[in-house]
Design an enzyme around this catalytic site. Structure first.
Site: not given
Length: 187
Positions: A146-149
């Site tokens: 879950i690419p919060c970056h």
């Protein structure tokens, strides 16, 4: 005859393993439903995150393997080879409806691209929720998947990342370098 209070409360198992990555080791954990945690070992407040997850799932963590962890290891290896852009491993990401919506929108940010917290809020039709969205992004337990970056400040600044801004910068550069470039472009 046992009373209700004397009956044992059923606990579940979060099977854990450590996965080596180019950015350092990550803790991975899975239930029978799917991956419930994937975090860099040096993530700030990791111990609290683990305790919260165990409480939320009424679970204990124990080292081992399961099919979800095997699939995750393969998919992470492909990701770090630049071959995988989207993860298909089943996830078990408990959270309220707001959190589920925030995390779903994170998963819609295309590989190699970024969005701002404001854009995330606009996509949720909730422009005043920027701070709540940022806080919920920070509670994401599934780094990279879950690419919060991929979320940055509206001014293009590298906003916080629980595993460190240097890891965030590395991931964004890595994804940009491995993104498909449209034909007839120089860069």
């Amino acid at each position: 005859m046992k009373t209700q209070q004397e009956l044992p409360i059923e606990t579940s198992i979060i099977t854990t393993t450590e996965i080596s990555t180019p950015l350092g080791p990550m803790l991975a954990g899975a239930t029978a439903e799917g991956i419930c945690i994937l975090e860099f070992i040096n993530r700030i407040r990791l111990e609290k995150e683990i305790l919260d997850l165990q409480k939320l799932l009424n679970a204990v963590m124990q080292p081992g393997q399961n099919p979800h962890l095997d699939q995750l290891e393969n998919e992470l290896a492909e990701y770090f080879e630049g071959k995988r852009k989207v993860f298909s491993v089943p996830l078990h990401a408990p959270g309220n409806e707001f959190a589920q919506t925030v995390w779903k929108i994170l998963q819609e940010i295309p590989y190699g691209q970024t969005c701002s917290y404001k854009q995330q809020a606009d996509k949720m039709n909730n422009p005043k929720a920027i701070r709540a969205i940022a806080s919920t992004n920070g509670r994401n337990r599934l780094a990279i998947i879950i690419p919060c970056h991929r979320v940055i400040g509206s001014d293009g600044s590298m906003t916080g990342y629980a595993a460190g801004v240097e890891k965030k910068k590395w991931l964004l550069k890595f994804e940009r370098d491995n993104s498909e470039k449209p034909a007839n472009t120089l860069f």
